[in-house]
Structure formats: structure tokens, C-alpha cells
Design a protein around this motif. Structure first.
Motif, PDB file in Angstrom:
ATOM      1  N   PHE A  10      44.846  36.938  46.801  1.00 20.86           N
ATOM      2  CA  PHE A  10      44.647  36.724  45.359  1.00 20.86           C
ATOM      3  C   PHE A  10      43.185  36.589  44.996  1.00 20.86           C
ATOM      4  CE2 PHE A  10      43.769  32.257  45.482  1.00 20.86           C
ATOM      5  CZ  PHE A  10      44.741  31.598  46.216  1.00 20.86           C
ATOM      6  N   ASN A  13      42.141  40.222  44.731  1.00 21.89           N
ATOM      7  CA  ASN A  13      42.838  40.858  43.617  1.00 21.89           C
ATOM      8  C   ASN A  13      42.276  40.471  42.253  1.00 21.89           C
ATOM      9  OD1 ASN A  13      44.523  42.203  45.359  1.00 21.89           O
ATOM     10  ND2 ASN A  13      46.239  40.773  45.133  1.00 21.89           N
ATOM     11  N   SER A  16      40.487  43.299  40.738  1.00 23.17           N
ATOM     12  CA  SER A  16      41.254  44.533  40.581  1.00 23.17           C
ATOM     13  C   SER A  16      41.035  45.155  39.201  1.00 23.17           C
ATOM     14  CB  SER A  16      42.747  44.244  40.791  1.00 23.17           C
ATOM     15  OG  SER A  16      43.532  45.377  40.464  1.00 23.17           O
ATOM     16  N   ASP A  18      43.375  46.621  37.711  1.00 22.60           N
ATOM     17  CA  ASP A  18      44.678  46.500  37.065  1.00 22.60           C
ATOM     18  C   ASP A  18      44.835  45.102  36.462  1.00 22.60           C
ATOM     19  OD1 ASP A  18      47.543  47.450  36.626  1.00 22.60           O
ATOM     20  OD2 ASP A  18      47.869  45.625  37.819  1.00 22.60           O
ATOM     21  N   LYS A  19      45.035  45.027  35.170  1.00 23.45           N
ATOM     22  CA  LYS A  19      45.084  43.736  34.479  1.00 23.45           C
ATOM     23  C   LYS A  19      46.209  42.850  35.008  1.00 23.45           C
ATOM     24  CE  LYS A  19      45.296  41.633  29.871  1.00 23.45           C
ATOM     25  NZ  LYS A  19      46.329  40.637  30.272  1.00 23.45           N
ATOM     26  N   LYS A  20      47.367  43.419  35.254  1.00 22.19           N
ATOM     27  CA  LYS A  20      48.498  42.623  35.741  1.00 22.19           C
ATOM     28  C   LYS A  20      48.172  41.992  37.090  1.00 22.19           C
ATOM     29  CE  LYS A  20      53.452  42.861  36.743  1.00 22.19           C
ATOM     30  NZ  LYS A  20      54.662  43.743  36.779  1.00 22.19           N
ATOM     31  N   THR A  21      47.542  42.788  37.952  1.00 19.27           N
ATOM     32  CA  THR A  21      47.156  42.272  39.271  1.00 19.27           C
ATOM     33  C   THR A  21      46.141  41.147  39.131  1.00 19.27           C
ATOM     34  OG1 THR A  21      47.565  44.433  40.295  1.00 19.27           O
ATOM     35  CG2 THR A  21      46.151  42.894  41.506  1.00 19.27           C
ATOM     36  N   ARG A  22      45.144  41.341  38.254  1.00 18.53           N
ATOM     37  CA  ARG A  22      44.132  40.315  38.034  1.00 18.53           C
ATOM     38  C   ARG A  22      44.756  39.026  37.516  1.00 18.53           C
ATOM     39  NH1 ARG A  22      41.529  44.279  35.067  1.00 18.53           N
ATOM     40  NH2 ARG A  22      41.726  43.002  33.193  1.00 18.53           N
ATOM     41  N   GLN A  24      47.841  37.943  37.747  1.00 15.91           N
ATOM     42  CA  GLN A  24      48.672  37.286  38.758  1.00 15.91           C
ATOM     43  C   GLN A  24      47.805  36.543  39.781  1.00 15.91           C
ATOM     44  OE1 GLN A  24      51.029  40.574  40.240  1.00 15.91           O
ATOM     45  NE2 GLN A  24      52.674  40.217  38.756  1.00 15.91           N
ATOM     46  N   ALA A  25      46.678  37.172  40.145  1.00  9.86           N
ATOM     47  CA  ALA A  25      45.775  36.546  41.104  1.00  9.86           C
ATOM     48  C   ALA A  25      45.166  35.271  40.523  1.00  9.86           C
ATOM     49  CB  ALA A  25      44.681  37.529  41.504  1.00  9.86           C
TER      50      ALA A  25
END
Length: 238
Positions: A10, A13, A16, A18-22, A24-25
Motif C-alpha cells: 500500500f 500503491n 499509482s 489509478d485513483k482507486k488504487t491510490r 485504497q492504499a
């Protein structure tokens, strides 16, 4: 352990594209930090090394600023006993890594630093500007970015923190503040700074009109020197 967090996906990430990945991290990191009642100095430094290079690898300006704001928001998730060690580790990391920041990346770190100056004062303000907390936070600054004599602290870091100091205190608001306690690290740097230019920069902070108002001084008490300049020149003589 924070060392486990530093090596966790995380952290990586958070940079990242990718907004969703960011997101979540960031959620995972916040949950991890919020659960800690204490974190060792070594583990905090390991954590901050990971976060530093997380921002280092982020190339898109909008995402750089978003990530910097997200990193600054971590302060508000920490338990009280973790906040000052966390801030201390941040400043130690900035000082240690300063020489590794190239000219193309400097602006994003200057922005991160401004966000952290604000976040740290906001944390003190949320606690009601208690004298003990103000003093403890001031010592973090005195031992870190506003150190008067530590040669390990880059002057560029000192100058930038001085540049944003008054702006960020003003943004937080000074109602109920013992302003002399807040200014103590700057006062010490103005007296004891290892080079004249640093002492002068600190004195300029203390001479800011906003600071003088907070101290109850009249901004008209000290002139701008223009009249004296005219008298010294004397105009064109026949």
C-alpha cells in the motif's frame, strides 16, 4: 510494525496512476497508523523513506499535489503520542534526502513541506494551543527545519519553512494563541542562526506586519525607510 508498513504494497500503491488504487492504499495506511499507540523512531524513519520515494516517483503535477495533501492528512489520523515523533521523522527525512531532490522534483517537495507546516500547526490548534503542546511542537521545529546550528539541516529547507511559516499560522488562526511561544523557534534562529543570512531571514519573519499585529504592535510604529532615503539623497542640487 512500521517496518512492515514501509515494505507493504500500500505504500508503493499510493503513487499509482489509478485513483482507486491510490485511495485504497491511503485508506489502508490511515487505518494502520490510527491503530498504533507508539512507533519506534527507526520504524518511523523507514516509513518516511518509503513515503518520500512514493512522492519521488509521482510525475503528474495534479497527482503530486493530491498525494502531498494526502500525506499531510495523515497527521490528523495519528494518536496524540505518535504525532510529534511522526513529525520529527518527517523533518529528519526531508533534511536527509534534500540533496537527492533534483531541480525537476523540488517544487513538489516544497509543496509537501508547506502542507506539513500547515498540518502540524492545525494539529496544535485543534488541541487548543495548549502551552505544553506548543512548546513540544516548537522543539520539533528547533531540532529540525529551524535548527540554528545543525549542519545536517540544509539551509534551503530552513529558508522554505521560514517563507511559509507566517502564512500557515495565519491560515490556522491565532485566536487564543500565546504567540511568543509559537514564534520561539524563529526567535532562536534569529539570535543563534549559524550564518547571517539565516538570522536575517528569521528577523524578516518576525518583522512581518501580521506578526507585529499578533504581538499587539502598531504596524505604523516603524517606517518603511523611504523618507530617510530621500533625506540622504537630497535631490538634485543647483
Amino acid at each position: 510494525m512500521a517496518s512492515e508498513a514501509q515494505n507493504s504494497p500500500f505504500i508503493k500503491n499510493m503513487a499509482s496512476s489509478d485513483k482507486k488504487t491510490r485511495d485504497q492504499a491511503l485508506t489502508s495506511l490511515r487505518a494502520y497508523l490510527a491503530a498504533q499507540t507508539q512507533i519506534s523512531p527507526l520504524d518511523l524513519l523507514k516509513l518516511w523513506k518509503g513515503l518520500f520515494y512514493c512522492l519521488y516517483m509521482q510525475d503528474k503535477p495534479a497527482q503530486q499535489q493530491r498525494l502531498s495533501r494526502d500525506l499531510a492528512s495523515l497527521v490528523s489520523t495519528l494518536r496524540p503520542d505518535v504525532v510529534l515523533p511522526f513529525l520529527g521523522a518527517f523533518w529528519t527525512t526531508m533534511a536527509r534526502e534534500w540533496g537527492n531532490i533534483d531541480t525537476h522534483r523540488m517544487n513538489k517537495y516544497l509543496y509537501l513541506i508547506r502542507q506539513y507546516v500547515h498540518a502540524s500547526f492545525a494539529w496544535v490548534a485543534r488541541g487548543g494551543w495548549k502551552e505544553g503542546v506548543v512548546g513540544s511542537h516548537g522543539r520539533v521545529l528547533e531540532e529540525g527545519p529551524l535548527s540554528a546550528g545543525d549542519v545536517k539541516v540544509p539551509d534551503g529547507l530552513r529558508y522554505h519553512v521560514l517563507d511559509v511559516f507566517v502564512d500557515e499560522v495565519e491560515r490556522v488562526g491565532v485566536e487564543g494563541v500565546e504567540i511568543e511561544s509559537v514564534l520561539a523557534p524563529v526567535e532562536k534562529l534569529a539570535r543563534e542562526g549559524r550564518v547571517k543570512s539565516l538570522r536575517k531571514a528569521a528577523e524578516e519573519v518576525l518583522g512581518d506586519e501580521r506578526v507585529r499585529r499578533w504581538r499587539g504592535e502598531s504596524v505604523d510604529e516603524v517606517g518603511d525607510g523611504s523618507e530617510g532615503d530621500e533625506e540622504e539623497w537630497g535631490g538634485i542640487q543647483d
